[in-house]
Every structure is written in C-alpha cells, then in structure tokens.
Design a protein around this motif. Structure first.
Motif, PDB file in Angstrom:
ATOM      1  N   ALA A 418     -27.007 -32.396 -17.456  1.00 44.24           N
ATOM      2  CA  ALA A 418     -25.609 -31.727 -16.880  1.00 44.24           C
ATOM      3  C   ALA A 418     -25.702 -31.266 -15.574  1.00 44.24           C
ATOM      4  CB  ALA A 418     -25.303 -30.730 -18.092  1.00 44.24           C
ATOM      5  N   THR A 449     -25.184 -35.913 -28.161  1.00 43.98           N
ATOM      6  CA  THR A 449     -24.010 -36.602 -27.725  1.00 43.98           C
ATOM      7  C   THR A 449     -22.903 -35.737 -27.527  1.00 43.98           C
ATOM      8  OG1 THR A 449     -23.305 -37.545 -29.666  1.00 43.98           O
ATOM      9  CG2 THR A 449     -24.733 -38.880 -28.386  1.00 43.98           C
ATOM     10  N   GLN A 450     -22.780 -34.699 -28.490  1.00 45.15           N
ATOM     11  CA  GLN A 450     -21.477 -33.763 -28.288  1.00 45.15           C
ATOM     12  C   GLN A 450     -21.975 -32.635 -27.312  1.00 45.15           C
ATOM     13  OE1 GLN A 450     -20.375 -32.070 -32.212  1.00 45.15           O
ATOM     14  NE2 GLN A 450     -21.735 -33.957 -33.251  1.00 45.15           N
ATOM     15  N   ASP A 451     -23.392 -32.546 -26.929  1.00 44.05           N
ATOM     16  CA  ASP A 451     -23.556 -31.424 -26.036  1.00 44.05           C
ATOM     17  C   ASP A 451     -23.517 -31.890 -24.472  1.00 44.05           C
ATOM     18  OD1 ASP A 451     -24.292 -29.190 -27.511  1.00 44.05           O
ATOM     19  OD2 ASP A 451     -25.866 -30.213 -28.498  1.00 44.05           O
ATOM     20  N   PHE A 452     -23.833 -33.013 -24.423  1.00 43.95           N
ATOM     21  CA  PHE A 452     -24.203 -33.760 -23.117  1.00 43.95           C
ATOM     22  C   PHE A 452     -23.365 -34.803 -22.804  1.00 43.95           C
ATOM     23  CE2 PHE A 452     -28.119 -31.082 -24.034  1.00 43.95           C
ATOM     24  CZ  PHE A 452     -27.875 -30.221 -23.136  1.00 43.95           C
ATOM     25  N   THR A 453     -23.099 -35.116 -21.506  1.00 48.27           N
ATOM     26  CA  THR A 453     -22.684 -36.550 -21.048  1.00 48.27           C
ATOM     27  C   THR A 453     -23.321 -36.519 -19.560  1.00 48.27           C
ATOM     28  OG1 THR A 453     -20.274 -36.064 -22.013  1.00 48.27           O
ATOM     29  CG2 THR A 453     -20.558 -37.755 -20.338  1.00 48.27           C
ATOM     30  N   PRO A 454     -24.405 -37.055 -19.771  1.00 42.90           N
ATOM     31  CA  PRO A 454     -25.381 -37.027 -18.450  1.00 42.90           C
ATOM     32  C   PRO A 454     -24.718 -38.339 -17.354  1.00 42.90           C
ATOM     33  CG  PRO A 454     -26.318 -38.180 -20.116  1.00 42.90           C
ATOM     34  CD  PRO A 454     -25.184 -37.565 -20.792  1.00 42.90           C
ATOM     35  N   SER A 456     -25.537 -41.135 -14.423  1.00 40.80           N
ATOM     36  CA  SER A 456     -26.396 -42.081 -13.982  1.00 40.80           C
ATOM     37  C   SER A 456     -26.750 -41.844 -12.467  1.00 40.80           C
ATOM     38  CB  SER A 456     -26.023 -43.702 -14.157  1.00 40.80           C
ATOM     39  OG  SER A 456     -25.577 -43.790 -15.394  1.00 40.80           O
ATOM     40  N   ALA A 462     -27.479 -42.727 -17.529  1.00 42.81           N
ATOM     41  CA  ALA A 462     -26.918 -41.911 -18.559  1.00 42.81           C
ATOM     42  C   ALA A 462     -27.469 -42.355 -20.046  1.00 42.81           C
ATOM     43  CB  ALA A 462     -25.455 -42.045 -18.554  1.00 42.81           C
ATOM     44  N   ASP A 463     -27.390 -43.686 -20.263  1.00 45.31           N
ATOM     45  CA  ASP A 463     -27.942 -44.044 -21.600  1.00 45.31           C
ATOM     46  C   ASP A 463     -29.260 -43.947 -21.544  1.00 45.31           C
ATOM     47  OD1 ASP A 463     -25.537 -45.138 -22.082  1.00 45.31           O
ATOM     48  OD2 ASP A 463     -25.810 -47.111 -21.892  1.00 45.31           O
ATOM     49  N   THR A 466     -29.788 -39.969 -22.447  1.00 45.99           N
ATOM     50  CA  THR A 466     -29.221 -39.641 -23.810  1.00 45.99           C
ATOM     51  C   THR A 466     -30.231 -40.028 -24.798  1.00 45.99           C
ATOM     52  OG1 THR A 466     -27.035 -39.694 -23.094  1.00 45.99           O
ATOM     53  CG2 THR A 466     -27.714 -40.022 -25.431  1.00 45.99           C
TER      54      THR A 466
END
Length: 493
Positions: A418, A449-454, A456, A462-463, A466
């Motif tokens: 984040a 996946t509810q806590d972070f949307t990283p 790239s 990002a994948d 995660t």
C-alpha cells in the motif's frame, strides 16, 4: 567566546584524515565524502561505482567516539556527507600501506589467495575485510559473507575472497596494526575536536547545521521548519546523487549522543532515533530473536553501520524494512519538539504516501517496542529480488497470540502492499477466535484482498505481491504449527 550573549558558532568541519588533522570551511551540506577524497584530496583508491551505497567500491572506515570509546566501522563514502563527519577519523585504503609500501595483511592475503580483482572493486573489499579482521580476526565463513554483503564483485568470484578473509591472521595480528597501536592517541585527538557549540557551515543554498545536543536540535528545527534532517544519509544521500534534489538546510544528527540510547528491560526495548542498525543488533537479537535473520538482510554492512531505525521510520517509505515488523510488535514512536514529547502507535504515524503525523518542529526521538508476552508468536519476512542487500518487494511482520490452540490476538503488518506500511485488519479479524490451523490461515490469506490493492512496479507486479503476502501467512502457520511433531522450516542456503 561569546557574541551578543550567545555562544559563538563553529563554521568549519574538523576531522582526522588518515594521520592528518583537517579543517574545512564553508562545507556544502551535499558534498559527499567520496567527492572530497577523490577530487580535493586526490585519494583515488576509493572508487565511485553506483553512487547509491550498493556496490561497496567507495568503502572507507570511519572512527567515531561513543561514550568516550573509539569505534571504527565501514561506510559508503558515495552517500555519506562530509559535514556529518566532524570529530571523526576517516581511514582510506591508502592508509594501509606499510613501510616501503609493504602490503597490509589483508591486501597480501587477497593477492596470495587470488582474490584481487581489476583494482576498481578490490579497495572496497579490502576495507570491509580490514574492519572485519580488526574486530574478529578468526571469522567464520558466514561472518565473512555478512561482512562483504555490501561489496559486489564480478571478476574473481567470491570464493577466493572468502578464503583470503579466512587467512588474514596468518599474515599478521590486529594487535600490531597501527589503528590499534595509535588508538589512544587518535581518541585524544578526536576528543579535542569535539564541538562546544552548534556548527553552521556552507553557503545559504547548501547549508549544513550540526546541533550541539538534542535540546539544540529542537531549537534548530523551530528556526528552520523546512530543514532536511539527516542521520545515516542512506536514503537522503540518493536524493542528492541520483535526483540532484536541493535539500538545504540540512540538519545532521548522527553525532548526537542524546539520540543514541538503547534501553532494554522486562517491558520493552527503547531505541534512540540515532541508533544504527548495527548498534541495535545485539539488543534486537536478545529481545526479539525472530528478527536476527531479518536484521542481516537489511541492506549491507556499510548501510547498516550508517542507517538508523529512526530514519527508516521518519522517511515514511512504503517499502521500508523496519516499519512492518515493528508495527506487528505494537511499537510506539516518540516525537519531540520545543513543545514537548508526543507518543503515538507507529501504525498511526504513517498517514499517506510521503505524509506522516509530524507537526512543524517535530523529530523522531525514539522507538519503544513492547516485549513479547506469553503465548505470543512472532515472525518477520522479507521478499526481494536478491537475498542480500536489496529493497523489499514485500515485507511482513506477523504476531499472533495463541491460548489453548485458539488465536486470541493478531497483528499483521505489510510493506510494499500500500502507500504506507499498513496493518491487515480483515485478515486479522479472520484469525481472531479461530484455531491455529491451515484452514484458518487460508481464510486470512484470502481476506488480504480486502485489505490491500497493491500496485505493480519494477520490483514486483500487483498479482505477485498479493500472492506472496498470502503465502507468507501460510508459511507462518507451517513454521509454527504445534500440532505437528516437526513444523516446516524454510531452509536458507
């Protein structure tokens, strides 16, 4: 001497360079030690490779006083600013030469064991191995490898260099080295160079300020609210060498003894903001054994000798190594100013990318880390492209408390996921009240996946981030599963 009732300020930087005392006036805040050595002193054995503290070609020794004792350590001259070295002893590879140009034991071992390279990287390796030999004349292979983490080589490979390091004592004893024989004299000379007032030097657009003490630091920041505070310069150094960013005025704090305290008791470990990674290592290992291996993976030896935990926190980087693991342990940050002291949970210090809860004049004074309680299980993980001396793609601090097989508390913190180092609230909720089982941790991993949307970037997609974060939770469960006779432990080659 006093002027208008005020103590006269020192406007120059004084130090020892090899065996000679130097006084330099109008020192620019952004003048690096490397440029001073090569361009102004023509000491060209110290090389510039990366200009970011990564390759080690610029390695020199710096001797400094701490509580009246002289300590030598390796540093990266390319990102260390000269103004920060008042009252220090700078030792370059040229100082190792013996009578009639005879090679130093470290240099001779490098030659005889075929570890010498093209001449660009070798001086840096020699200085790192010199520091190791002085403090540990009979090191293990692992200790040698740790000492040269911050030195990169592609000519001879590392095996001959490691063999040379193991053999140095065959060529001489540290007891006969001139740094040992001259230690009392150098200590006395450095004591005489310690300032008795604030130091301000350099032109207005590149000004360096060295406060006399912590109280004076608070006054300086009141007078210069937009100043850049610099401790080890392992991050700020790159602002200058890579981004050419103006940072004046610069307030250097490495010399402040009031920020160097380490207090370990039954309740907590409190570390002053000026304490380096190397200085804190023994206390960290004693209080939090799970951080020992993690600590070895923070940069290389030179950077650990310069960088501070306080600086790593104050810079607020989302990929800083220490915030995630400290947040998971419930650490608090102490902020100080002329108004007094504020204490807040470390996780609340980070507000947004590049923004921290720091009012005008505030500076990080110390970090307090509570000791682990019965039933508490702690772990720290770092994932990076290189194992040693690399920036995190994902860093994780995991702390859970287990009673009768049930998780009663959980603190999960991640870096690289984040805009700030951040706790995983949904994943924590998925753990609390549940049994310490693979199914519980699978559920927590999915909740990430509810806590972070990283994002790239060039370090990781990002994948990938995660997936890695989820797998670290599963790894934690495997490594600490008391339901197995032999919990899984990832072997480190």
């Amino acid at each position: 001497m006093e002027l208008g009732g005020q103590m006269a300020q020192q406007n120059d930087i004084r130090f020892l360079l090899n065996g000679e005392e130097k006084t330099v006036t109008e020192v620019k805040a952004t003048l690096t030690l490397l440029d001073y050595l090569r361009l102004e002193q023509r000491l060209t054995g110290t090389k510039e490779g990366c200009a970011e503290g990564d390759c080690g070609a610029c390695t020199v020794l710096v001797g400094r006083l701490h509580q009246g004792q002289l300590h030598y350590e390796t540093v990266n001259a390319c990102i260390r600013f000269l103004a920060s070295l008042n009252g220090c002893h700078i030792v370059t590879v040229e100082h190792l030469s013996g009578p009639m140009g005879r090679l130093h034991p470290v240099q001779q071992a490098m030659v005889d064991y075929h570890g010498s390279q093209c001449g660009f990287c070798t001086p840096g390796f020699v200085m790192s191995l010199y520091a190791l030999w002085m403090g540990n004349p009979e090191p293990s292979v692992q200790e040698v490898e740790t000492a040269i983490q911050g030195n990169l080589c592609r000519c001879t490979g590392y095996e001959p260099i490691v063999k040379a390091a193991m053999a140095v004592t065959q060529y001489g004893s540290p007891a006969h080295d001139h740094l040992t024989r001259e230690r009392n004299d150098v200590t006395a000379r450095l004591m005489a160079l310690q300032p008795k007032s604030r130091i301000e030097t350099g032109p207005e657009d590149d000004r360096a300020i060295l406060p006399l003490d912590v109280a004076d630091l608070a006054k300086v920041l009141d007078e210069n609210p937009k100043a850049t505070i610099v401790a080890g310069s392992t991050d700020v150094g790159l602002w200058v060498t890579k981004f050419m960013r103006p940072i004046s005025p610069v307030v250097f704090i490495t010399h402040l003894e009031g920020l160097k305290s380490i207090d370990l008791n039954d309740d907590a470990l409190t570390i002053g903001a000026g304490v380096t990674y190397s200085e804190s290592e023994a206390a960290i290992r004693e209080a939090f054994p799970h951080l020992g291996e993690y600590w070895d993976r923070i940069a290389g030896w030179q950077v650990r000798n310069m960088g501070t935990i306080g600086g790593n926190i104050a810079n607020g980087s989302p990929i800083g190594d220490t915030p995630p693991v400290l947040i998971s342990l419930g650490a608090e940050v102490m902020l100080q100013s002329t108004r007094g002291t504020r204490i807040l949970p470390l996780e609340d210090f980070f507000i947004d990318y590049g923004k921290q809860d720091r009012e005008a004049g505030d500076f990080v004074a110390a970090i307090r880390i509570p000791r682990s309680q019965p039933g508490q299980i702690d772990a720290a993980y770092k994932i990076s492209k290189r194992r040693d001396e690399d920036i995190s793609s994902v860093a994780a601090g995991i702390s859970v408390t287990v009673s009768d097989g049930i998780i009663t508390a959980a603190r999960l913190a991640f870096g690289g996921m984040a805009a700030t180092p951040k706790r995983a609230a949904q994943a924590e909720a998925a753990l609390i009240g549940q049994p310490f089982t693979a199914a519980t941790f699978d559920a927590a991993a999915k909740a990430l996946t509810q806590d972070f949307t990283p994002l790239s970037d060039w370090r990781a997609s990002a994948d990938y981030r995660t997936t890695v974060a989820a797998n670290l939770l599963r790894r934690f469960q495997l490594e600490h599963d008391t339901n197995q006779d032999a919990p899984v432990r990832l072997a480190i080659a």
